[in-house]
Design a protein around this motif. Structure first.
Motif, PDB file in Angstrom:
ATOM      1  N   GLU A 259       0.826  -1.217   0.000  1.00 12.45           N
ATOM      2  CA  GLU A 259       0.000   0.000   0.000  1.00 12.45           C
ATOM      3  C   GLU A 259       0.851   1.254   0.000  1.00 12.45           C
ATOM      4  O   GLU A 259       0.631   2.165  -0.806  1.00 12.45           O
ATOM      5  CB  GLU A 259      -0.928   0.011   1.212  1.00 12.45           C
ATOM      6  CG  GLU A 259      -1.821   1.247   1.234  1.00 12.45           C
ATOM      7  CD  GLU A 259      -2.665   1.363   2.493  1.00 12.45           C
ATOM      8  OE1 GLU A 259      -3.468   2.316   2.578  1.00 12.45           O
ATOM      9  OE2 GLU A 259      -2.512   0.524   3.399  1.00 12.45           O
ATOM     10  N   PRO A 265      -3.001  -1.034  -3.940  1.00 16.17           N
ATOM     11  CA  PRO A 265      -3.972  -1.455  -2.924  1.00 16.17           C
ATOM     12  C   PRO A 265      -4.555  -2.840  -3.188  1.00 16.17           C
ATOM     13  O   PRO A 265      -4.959  -3.526  -2.249  1.00 16.17           O
ATOM     14  CB  PRO A 265      -5.054  -0.372  -2.986  1.00 16.17           C
ATOM     15  CG  PRO A 265      -4.883   0.290  -4.316  1.00 16.17           C
ATOM     16  CD  PRO A 265      -3.431   0.194  -4.631  1.00 16.17           C
ATOM     17  N   ALA A 268      -2.105  -5.107  -1.689  1.00 13.70           N
ATOM     18  CA  ALA A 268      -2.181  -4.911  -0.237  1.00 13.70           C
ATOM     19  C   ALA A 268      -3.393  -5.640   0.328  1.00 13.70           C
ATOM     20  O   ALA A 268      -3.327  -6.255   1.402  1.00 13.70           O
ATOM     21  CB  ALA A 268      -2.245  -3.419   0.084  1.00 13.70           C
ATOM     22  N   LEU A 269      -4.506  -5.568  -0.400  1.00 18.26           N
ATOM     23  CA  LEU A 269      -5.723  -6.251   0.052  1.00 18.26           C
ATOM     24  C   LEU A 269      -5.499  -7.762   0.129  1.00 18.26           C
ATOM     25  O   LEU A 269      -5.882  -8.405   1.115  1.00 18.26           O
ATOM     26  CB  LEU A 269      -6.877  -5.941  -0.895  1.00 18.26           C
ATOM     27  CG  LEU A 269      -8.166  -6.721  -0.653  1.00 18.26           C
ATOM     28  CD1 LEU A 269      -8.732  -6.436   0.733  1.00 18.26           C
ATOM     29  CD2 LEU A 269      -9.198  -6.416  -1.739  1.00 18.26           C
ATOM     30  N   GLU A 288      -9.362  -3.218   8.256  1.00 18.38           N
ATOM     31  CA  GLU A 288      -8.318  -2.893   7.282  1.00 18.38           C
ATOM     32  C   GLU A 288      -8.642  -3.485   5.918  1.00 18.38           C
ATOM     33  O   GLU A 288      -8.405  -2.856   4.879  1.00 18.38           O
ATOM     34  CB  GLU A 288      -6.965  -3.408   7.771  1.00 18.38           C
ATOM     35  CG  GLU A 288      -6.308  -2.528   8.805  1.00 18.38           C
ATOM     36  CD  GLU A 288      -5.989  -1.153   8.240  1.00 18.38           C
ATOM     37  OE1 GLU A 288      -5.100  -1.047   7.379  1.00 18.38           O
ATOM     38  OE2 GLU A 288      -6.652  -0.176   8.646  1.00 18.38           O
ATOM     39  N   LEU A 292      -9.027  -1.332   2.447  1.00 14.68           N
ATOM     40  CA  LEU A 292      -8.230  -1.618   1.246  1.00 14.68           C
ATOM     41  C   LEU A 292      -9.118  -2.010   0.071  1.00 14.68           C
ATOM     42  O   LEU A 292      -8.822  -1.674  -1.083  1.00 14.68           O
ATOM     43  CB  LEU A 292      -7.219  -2.726   1.550  1.00 14.68           C
ATOM     44  CG  LEU A 292      -6.062  -2.302   2.471  1.00 14.68           C
ATOM     45  CD1 LEU A 292      -5.269  -3.514   2.938  1.00 14.68           C
ATOM     46  CD2 LEU A 292      -5.140  -1.306   1.776  1.00 14.68           C
TER      47      LEU A 292
END
Length: 390
Positions: A259, A265, A268-269, A288, A292
């Motif tokens: 991220e 993202p 990141a997710l 979180e 994301l």
């Protein structure tokens, strides 16, 4: 002439002897060498002309025998006696290289390096001698230790790196070796050798989970644009079989880097979801993941995860809570009213007696223009109420 020289020597007529020796030195090389050596000794020891002796010896070294160890030893002695430190240092350095044994060379190198650095302020000369010492005794830490501050002051980063690496290898204690390796990594970073810094830091992070090394590694990744490499490193660590808490931490590290540094993202997710899989009941991680998913516009992916969580949840209360949470996220963040209604309807079907679930599903059915589904809700609600009454 030779007989006259011998007569003058026996009678100790030193002044005239120096004149005849000078004449004798103009003959063949060996007599010339011996004559000038004898003149130097007379000047120094008999005629109180110590300042004239080095000249005679320098002529031998310059014209006749440049590597004459006896002459060099005598010249160093005269230079020291006359306090001519530059000449003494120059002569000792030349003599040092001609000595027969390593121990003898080191015995000269150690005080000579100190003299050059501290009294003559000749850092280049001191480093030259220390590097000679390193070559003679590569397993001795002393020359490297003394060279490191000189390399730092003179900006010789490549040599400094080599010295720090050598010291790290020679260090007896693990913490000392780590400190030296960390210094080397910082020097490599400062000089733009990002690959060298990376290769020094990564092994300690992988093998020892060293927090200091990892902090510097993050700095390096940021400075060198190596966010992807750092994130991939964390993914690799997370996939190593071991402690679940460690795996979760490494997935979270990967999510943070994807991220923040990589600006990805979606990746990141995925990393966050892997962390969530290690701790499914963690509401903070779920928050979180929601955040994301919104950044990545990845609501279908998040929906899959919520659905899986709901299926695995053993308690009815927990399944309803998960579905209603997803419904709220899909409406407010995903702006997907049909999908939000679908999850609220599923929650209602699990327990048709819940007033709050019914009301929320009904609201979403109207908002999503789901008239047929709204009728089905009413019917299900009626059946549920009758079941309770019966």
């Amino acid at each position: 002439l030779a007989k006259l020289v011998e007569l003058l020597r026996r009678t100790e007529r030193h002044a005239e002897l120096t004149v005849r020796l000078d004449a004798l030195s103009n003959l063949t090389p060996q007599p010339a060498r011996d004559s000038r050596l004898a003149r130097a000794k007379l000047f120094a020891d008999k005629l109180s002309r110590l300042d004239s002796a080095p000249t005679e010896l320098a002529r031998i070294l310059g014209d006749i025998a440049p590597n004459d160890l006896e002459v060099l030893t005598l010249l160093a002695d005269y230079a020291q006696r006359s306090n001519d430190l530059p000449l003494y240092a120059k002569t000792e350095e030349q003599r040092m290289e001609l000595l027969d044994t390593v121990d003898a060379r080191i015995e000269v190198a150690e005080p000579l390096a100190k003299l050059l650095e501290e009294r003559l302020k000749d850092e280049a000369g001191a480093l030259r001698v220390l590097e000679f010492w390193m070559r003679q005794a590569p397993s001795a830490p002393q020359p490297y230790l003394r060279a490191v501050p000189l390399y730092e002051r003179t900006g010789k980063d490549a040599a400094l790196l080599s010295a720090l690496d050598a010291l790290a290898t020679l260090a007896m204690a693990e913490d000392e070796a780590a400190e030296l390796l960390l210094r080397a990594a910082r020097v490599a970073m400062k000089s733009g050798d990002y690959e060298g810094a990376w290769n020094r830091l990564v092994p300690r992070v992988v093998e020892s989970d060293d927090a200091q090394f990892e902090a510097v590694l993050k700095e390096l990744a940021q400075a060198a644009g190596r966010g992807n490499a750092l994130a991939e490193l964390y993914v690799g660590l997370a996939q190593r079989p071991g402690d679940v808490a460690y795996e979760k931490r490494r997935w979270l590290d990967a999510a943070q880097v994807y991220e923040g540094m990589v600006q990805a993202p979606d990746k990141a997710l995925e990393a966050m979801l892997r962390a969530l899989a290690k701790d499914a009941g963690n509401v903070t991680l779920l928050d979180e993941a929601d955040r994301l998913a919104e950044l990545a516009k990845a609501w279908p992916r998040l929906t899959q995860v919520y659905d899986a969580l709901a299926r695995r949840e053993p308690l009815l209360e927990g399944r309803i809570r998960i579905l209603m949470r997803l419904s709220e996220r899909l409406e407010q963040r995903g702006h997907d009213l049909p999908a939000a209604f679908e999850r609220a309807a599923l929650a209602f079907q699990l327990d048709a007696t819940r007033e709050e679930t019914y009301l929320e599903a009904k609201r979403l059915a109207r908002a999503a223009d789901k008239l047929e589904e709204l009728l089905a809700l009413h019917e299900r609600r009626s059946v549920g109420a009758n079941d309770v009454g019966g």
